[in-house]
Design an enzyme around this catalytic site. Structure first.
Site, PDB file in Angstrom:
ATOM      1  N   HIS A  21       0.825  -1.203   0.000  1.00 16.38           N
ATOM      2  CA  HIS A  21       0.000   0.000   0.000  1.00 16.38           C
ATOM      3  C   HIS A  21       0.864   1.259   0.000  1.00 16.38           C
ATOM      4  O   HIS A  21       0.512   2.267  -0.620  1.00 16.38           O
ATOM      5  CB  HIS A  21      -0.928  -0.001   1.219  1.00 16.38           C
ATOM      6  CG  HIS A  21      -2.014  -1.025   1.139  1.00 16.38           C
ATOM      7  ND1 HIS A  21      -3.327  -0.712   0.900  1.00 16.38           N
ATOM      8  CD2 HIS A  21      -1.972  -2.376   1.245  1.00 16.38           C
ATOM      9  CE1 HIS A  21      -4.063  -1.817   0.873  1.00 16.38           C
ATOM     10  NE2 HIS A  21      -3.251  -2.833   1.088  1.00 16.38           N
ATOM     11  N   ASP A 113      -5.733   6.090   2.205  1.00 17.72           N
ATOM     12  CA  ASP A 113      -5.953   4.734   1.710  1.00 17.72           C
ATOM     13  C   ASP A 113      -7.407   4.345   1.953  1.00 17.72           C
ATOM     14  O   ASP A 113      -7.939   4.528   3.048  1.00 17.72           O
ATOM     15  CB  ASP A 113      -5.009   3.775   2.440  1.00 17.72           C
ATOM     16  CG  ASP A 113      -4.894   2.430   1.769  1.00 17.72           C
ATOM     17  OD1 ASP A 113      -5.941   1.810   1.501  1.00 17.72           O
ATOM     18  OD2 ASP A 113      -3.753   1.983   1.515  1.00 17.72           O
TER      19      ASP A 113
END
Length: 448
Positions: A21, A113
């Site tokens: 990520h 995110d």
């Protein structure tokens, strides 16, 4: 945030604390900084302590996740980590934003995110523009959306599934969190909650490019204000628009010191199989042995990345043989390896970052998915983009040595080899065009 007023704007970027990520969001940070924005990346205190490399023009701030000394490994389980993380991290993020307000450069925008929907509510509290960053493929996002909205029920009934914008999917083409949902309850909740409040975000940024997932992007774009910003990888491998942009930046793993590049330099073009299963997947002892024997019997050169935590699973017969056909390393610069002309194919777990890197560099793939979104990515590799083959598993869920050898030969020397190479080259061209069209440029945010 109009483009003409963007210079000097301070953007806070907040990835989920995992290498897969961090990489794409950090790369996007570098593009924003190259266009004159002031960018701060917020990550956990533990990651700031262990991360290797530095990132020029990007300020890195540490926040607490409740496990400041050991990160997820300090927690009793991944589930315990997530539970604590969702209590401590929101408070820490709010404190960082509040602290920055008293400086000369308060944050104007939060790019967070999508795995952390609570970050949106914090940003709204401080009056920030918000963009939810989806690090996975649009295909996987669409599947999770359908489950979240009750349009696809779990457990899934029937051998196949038909969803808007997607090819017909077999049960094991769905993300593992869906077809094996009982094994991953907290992670299933994590991916489904990406859509918990996303309609409140000013924009959705998806790590893909239009032509790669054309149909499903068209469908998702009818639901949300989507901007595609992929492929998020260092531009030296695409068009060098950002000078000397060679690495993602922060890495949670120390690159190997082995001379793997010297080893590759001695090999003929297209003669090496690059094998890597990423930073998270763990193969069982039996699968490691089958993989080792399959690679060895294929009689092709192979460069195999085996993390130090997995080294004890390498069969002694392979270690003792010290065959010149194979080189095992603990870690390497994946992009540097994939871009090397000696690499003929990539045996991969099909994590989205690895998949889009191989697609963008025109490298054929042998798909051997392990978990999460990787099964869906493998479906696209073989049947949609037609840039590789997918290994078949036996009744125990093991890819046997004969199957691995057969897949290697099919990609490296079989009848389909030339067509797969031609398809891979086509996608490489389209990935470069995506950058030329502004896929990873500041104007993705100009309408926020």
């Amino acid at each position: 945030m109009k483009e003409e007023g963007a210079r000097g704007t301070h953007v806070l970027v907040f990835p989920f604390p995992a290498q897969g990520h961090i990489n794409p969001m950090l790369q996007f940070c570098k593009r924003l900084a190259s266009k004159g924005l002031k960018v701060t990346l917020a990550t956990t205190l533990f990651i700031t302590k262990i991360a290797h490399n530095e990132v020029s023009n990007i300020r890195v701030e540490g926040i607490s996740d409740g496990f400041d000394e050991g990160g997820m490994k300090e927690a009793e389980s991944p589930y315990a980590y997530l539970e604590r993380f969702q209590i401590v991290a929101p408070q820490s993020l709010a404190e960082l934003i509040e602290k920055q307000e008293s400086s000369g450069y308060p944050f104007r925008c939060l790019i967070y995110d999508s795995m952390m929907p609570w970050a949106l509510e914090i940003a709204k509290r401080f009056g920030l523009v918000t963009a939810s960053f989806f690090t996975q493929s649009c295909a996987n996002d669409a599947i999770y959306y359908n489950v979240k909205k009750g349009l696809l029920s779990i457990p899934v009934e029937g051998p196949t599934v038909s969803l808007p914008g997607l090819p017909i999917l077999g049960i094991h083409d769905l993300p593992a969190f869906i077809y094996n949902w009982e094994s991953y309850p907290p992670f299933l909740e994590l991916v489904l909650n990406q859509f918990q409040n996303v309609e409140k975000a000013d924009c959705l940024l998806i790590n893909t490019f239009d032509k790669l997932e054309d149909e499903v992007l068209k469908w998702m774009s009818k639901l949300y204000p989507i901007k595609t910003i992929g492929p998020t990888m260092p531009l030296i491998y695409l068009d060098n628009r950002v000078e000397d942009d060679k690495d993602y930046g922060l890495s949670l793993f120390q690159p190997s010191k082995e001379t793997y590049m010297d080893w590759l330099n001695m090999r003929e073009a297209g003669s090496v199989i690059y094998v890597s299963f990423g930073s998270f997947a763990e193969l069982g002892d039996e699968q490691m042995e089958e993989l080792a024997l399959g690679l060895k019997s294929s009689n092709h050169y192979f460069l195999w990345v085996v993390r130090k935590s997995e080294e004890n699973k390498i069969p002694k017969s392979l270690v003792e043989a010290k065959s010149e056909k194979g080189l095992v390393v603990a870690w390497c610069s994946q992009l540097e390896v994939l871009a090397h002309n000696a690499v003929g194919c990539f045996m991969t777990h099909c994590g989205w970052n690895s998949t889009i890197e191989a697609v963008s560099l025109g490298v054929p793939m042998i798909a051997m998915p392990q978990l999460a979104d990787q099964t869906t990515n493998a479906k696209f590799v073989e049947d949609v983009w037609e840039v590789g083959v997918r290994v078949k598993l036996d009744e125990k869920g093991i890819a046997r040595r004969e199957e691995i050898e057969q897949c290697v030969k099919e990609v490296m020397e079989g009848d389909r080899r030339e067509q797969i190479k031609k398809n891979a080259f086509r996608w490489k061209v389209l990935a470069k065009e995506a950058v030329d069209e502004g896929g990873i440029q500041i104007r993705t945010l100009k309408n926020l």
